[in-house]
Design a protein around this motif. Structure first.
Motif, PDB file in Angstrom:
ATOM      1  N   ILE A  66      50.083 -88.996  58.272  1.00  0.00           N
ATOM      2  CA  ILE A  66      49.501 -88.028  57.889  1.00  0.00           C
ATOM      3  C   ILE A  66      47.698 -87.703  57.711  1.00  0.00           C
ATOM      4  CG2 ILE A  66      47.966 -87.755  55.216  1.00  0.00           C
ATOM      5  CD1 ILE A  66      51.086 -88.627  53.828  1.00  0.00           C
ATOM      6  N   LEU A  67      47.787 -87.258  58.503  1.00  0.00           N
ATOM      7  CA  LEU A  67      45.781 -87.007  59.563  1.00  0.00           C
ATOM      8  C   LEU A  67      44.696 -87.199  58.290  1.00  0.00           C
ATOM      9  CD1 LEU A  67      46.265 -85.078  62.152  1.00  0.00           C
ATOM     10  CD2 LEU A  67      46.828 -88.200  62.030  1.00  0.00           C
ATOM     11  N   GLY A  68      43.865 -86.765  58.523  1.00  0.00           N
ATOM     12  CA  GLY A  68      42.286 -86.268  58.170  1.00  0.00           C
ATOM     13  C   GLY A  68      41.826 -88.238  57.609  1.00  0.00           C
ATOM     14  N   CYS A  69      40.217 -87.636  57.935  1.00  0.00           N
ATOM     15  CA  CYS A  69      39.113 -88.999  57.684  1.00  0.00           C
ATOM     16  C   CYS A  69      38.213 -88.424  56.617  1.00  0.00           C
ATOM     17  CB  CYS A  69      39.822 -88.460  59.199  1.00  0.00           C
ATOM     18  SG  CYS A  69      38.430 -87.962  59.727  1.00  0.00           S
ATOM     19  N   ASP A  70      38.406 -87.788  55.860  1.00  0.00           N
ATOM     20  CA  ASP A  70      36.792 -87.496  54.974  1.00  0.00           C
ATOM     21  C   ASP A  70      37.967 -86.963  53.517  1.00  0.00           C
ATOM     22  OD1 ASP A  70      34.632 -88.116  56.639  1.00  0.00           O
ATOM     23  OD2 ASP A  70      34.652 -86.356  57.218  1.00  0.00           O
ATOM     24  N   SER A  71      37.360 -87.528  52.585  1.00  0.00           N
ATOM     25  CA  SER A  71      37.689 -87.228  51.430  1.00  0.00           C
ATOM     26  C   SER A  71      36.338 -87.899  50.456  1.00  0.00           C
ATOM     27  CB  SER A  71      39.128 -87.890  51.481  1.00  0.00           C
ATOM     28  OG  SER A  71      39.109 -88.925  50.738  1.00  0.00           O
ATOM     29  N   ALA A  72      36.493 -86.775  49.170  1.00  0.00           N
ATOM     30  CA  ALA A  72      36.004 -87.412  47.852  1.00  0.00           C
ATOM     31  C   ALA A  72      37.050 -87.238  46.524  1.00  0.00           C
ATOM     32  CB  ALA A  72      34.538 -86.731  47.463  1.00  0.00           C
ATOM     33  N   GLY A  73      37.250 -87.768  45.670  1.00  0.00           N
ATOM     34  CA  GLY A  73      38.085 -88.011  44.641  1.00  0.00           C
ATOM     35  C   GLY A  73      37.473 -89.234  43.733  1.00  0.00           C
ATOM     36  N   VAL A  74      39.153 -89.181  42.773  1.00  0.00           N
ATOM     37  CA  VAL A  74      38.320 -89.961  41.134  1.00  0.00           C
ATOM     38  C   VAL A  74      38.774 -91.539  41.604  1.00  0.00           C
ATOM     39  CG1 VAL A  74      38.670 -89.949  39.173  1.00  0.00           C
ATOM     40  CG2 VAL A  74      38.147 -88.432  39.666  1.00  0.00           C
ATOM     41  N   VAL A  75      38.747 -92.794  41.079  1.00  0.00           N
ATOM     42  CA  VAL A  75      39.328 -93.729  41.538  1.00  0.00           C
ATOM     43  C   VAL A  75      40.762 -94.066  39.990  1.00  0.00           C
ATOM     44  CG1 VAL A  75      39.680 -96.279  40.932  1.00  0.00           C
ATOM     45  CG2 VAL A  75      38.043 -95.007  41.994  1.00  0.00           C
ATOM     46  N   ILE A  76      41.752 -93.850  40.357  1.00  0.00           N
ATOM     47  CA  ILE A  76      42.388 -93.822  38.759  1.00  0.00           C
ATOM     48  C   ILE A  76      43.787 -94.955  38.363  1.00  0.00           C
ATOM     49  CG2 ILE A  76      43.004 -91.112  39.655  1.00  0.00           C
ATOM     50  CD1 ILE A  76      45.623 -91.564  40.542  1.00  0.00           C
ATOM     51  N   ALA A  77      43.091 -95.927  39.368  1.00  0.00           N
ATOM     52  CA  ALA A  77      44.295 -97.303  39.900  1.00  0.00           C
ATOM     53  C   ALA A  77      43.683 -98.484  40.553  1.00  0.00           C
ATOM     54  CB  ALA A  77      45.417 -97.519  40.085  1.00  0.00           C
ATOM     55  N   VAL A  78      43.464 -99.031  40.050  1.00  0.00           N
ATOM     56  CA  VAL A  78      42.210-100.816  41.449  1.00  0.00           C
ATOM     57  C   VAL A  78      44.081-101.748  40.900  1.00  0.00           C
ATOM     58  CG1 VAL A  78      40.328-100.140  40.051  1.00  0.00           C
ATOM     59  CG2 VAL A  78      41.233-101.640  39.445  1.00  0.00           C
ATOM     60  N   GLY A  79      43.441-102.689  41.770  1.00  0.00           N
ATOM     61  CA  GLY A  79      43.990-103.715  42.503  1.00  0.00           C
ATOM     62  C   GLY A  79      44.029-105.043  42.398  1.00  0.00           C
ATOM     63  N   GLU A  80      44.569-105.947  41.961  1.00  0.00           N
ATOM     64  CA  GLU A  80      44.449-107.094  41.877  1.00  0.00           C
ATOM     65  C   GLU A  80      42.531-107.479  42.579  1.00  0.00           C
ATOM     66  OE1 GLU A  80      45.531-111.722  41.820  1.00  0.00           O
ATOM     67  OE2 GLU A  80      46.883-109.959  42.879  1.00  0.00           O
ATOM     68  N   GLY A  81      41.428-107.946  41.957  1.00  0.00           N
ATOM     69  CA  GLY A  81      40.829-108.120  42.378  1.00  0.00           C
ATOM     70  C   GLY A  81      39.675-107.353  42.587  1.00  0.00           C
TER      71      GLY A  81
END
Length: 369
Positions: A66-81
């Motif tokens: 999957i290509l694509g190197c510029d984006s904007a969006g919303v954080v919907i999950a976060v990993g540990e730490g």
């Protein structure tokens, strides 16, 4: 910790080296420690996307990808730490060419320290146009002085960095390009002067508002035009176009012992040992630029919100359409390609044929049917 997340999403796959594009279903991956999962609201198209596919560049670890190197969006999950961002934060980031982090999908992953919060004065579409242009300029100036790195200058966001290089001349080939405009602005923050650039004179006022001191008609004879400004040869030239012709011209007028920065390989055919040519790699998430990439992303939101950096597309060449808009000094002009991810191949074909002038193409992955 996460919000409601689908198990499946749609993505645009490049099936093989120099192969076909295909929109298909793929799992939504979970963030690992230190990562965030982002719902991609807008993803920008860049020339590197079609070049990777058409030229078969060796930057893809495995296919399908999957290509694509510029984006904007919303954080919907976060990993540990993860502490620097939270669920619900609007962010911008630079994607990576693989199935986890490429931005041509509805949800992607990124390390939390490599995302920047989207300033409230910018839309997702505007935010999606920023990361790669800013990274290309910043890494060129401030990245480590190694292969694929930069000049190792002191960044303007560090103590003593702003204005440090006052009185150092800089010539920029292609100042009206996305990268060129980012280079002008970082150069101004670092104190370079004069900042001379080539461009269409119709955009001269805009480029001067970003920090250029002189704008030379891109069709004028460059050596004679520079003689009018200064008799001193330029020891630093940034070629934001990097066509074979511009690279050769820039190299020919570069002072002995000087440095030419290019944004695209191969280098200069008739290069001489007394003139340095460097080609920085603009990825903030790859060696050797991970450290400076993290610094850039940590400071990018403030630079944008304060108006120090306005990575923008000139408005003077094209009228706005129903899906395009321009807002003051913000990153613009943006054209939204219809049909979500399915519209990307046609958009990349327009970039390939140089049919996109004075604007950035973006897609809304969530609109993919």
């Amino acid at each position: 910790m996460s919000s409601t997340i689908p198990s499946q999403q749609k993505a645009l796959f490049l099936l093989s080296k120099q192969g076909d594009w295909k929109v298909d279903h793929t799992p939504v991956l979970k963030p690992k420690a230190g990562e965030v999962l982002i719902r991609v609201e807008s993803s920008a198209l860049n020339p590197v996307d079609w070049k990777v596919r058409d030229w078969g560049l060796d930057v893809i670890p495995e296919y399908p990808t999957i290509l694509g190197c510029d984006s904007a969006g919303v954080v919907i999950a976060v990993g540990e730490g993860v502490k620097s961002v939270a669920i619900g934060d609007k962010v911008i980031h630079q994607g990576e060419f693989d199935v986890r982090k490429g931005s041509f999908q509805q949800y992607n992953l990124e390390l939390s320290h490599l995302v920047a919060k989207l300033p409230p004065n910018l839309t997702f579409d505007q935010g999606a146009t920023i990361s790669t242009a800013a990274a290309t300029a910043a890494i060129s100036f401030y990245g480590p002085k190694v292969d694929l790195g930069g000049l190792a200058l002191t960044p303007p966001w560090t103590n003593g960095g702003r204005g440090k290089y006052a009185g150092t001349p800089l010539l920029i080939i292609g100042g009206a390009s996305s990268v060129g405009q980012a280079v002008i602005q970082f150069a101004q923050l670092s104190g370079f002067s004069p900042i001379v650039t080539t461009a269409s004179l119709s955009g001269a006022d805009r480029l001067k508002s970003l920090g250029a001191t002189h704008v030379i008609d891109r069709y004028a004879d460059l050596p004679s035009s520079l003689q009018v400004i200064t008799a001193t040869p330029f020891s630093l030239i940034y070629d934001a176009i990097s066509s074979p012709e511009t690279k050769e011209t820039a190299h020919s007028i570069l002072a002995e012992g000087g440095t030419l920065i290019i944004v695209e390989q191969p280098g200069v055919k008739e290069a001489v040992p007394t003139k340095e040519v460097i080609a920085p790699w603009a990825g903030v998430n790859q060696s050797p630029n991970k450290e400076i990439g993290a610094e850039l992303m940590a400071n990018l939101s403030a630079l944008l919100e304060n108006g120090d950096i306005k990575v923008s597309i000139l408005l003077c060449l094209l009228d706005c359409t129903r899906n395009s808009y321009a807002v003051g000094d913000k990153p613009n002009m943006v054209e939204v390609i219809p049909n979500g991810l399915a519209g990307i191949p046609d958009g990349l074909d327009r970039l390939r044929k140089y049919q996109v002038i004075a604007k950035k193409l973006v897609v809304h992955p969530q609109e993919t049917l």
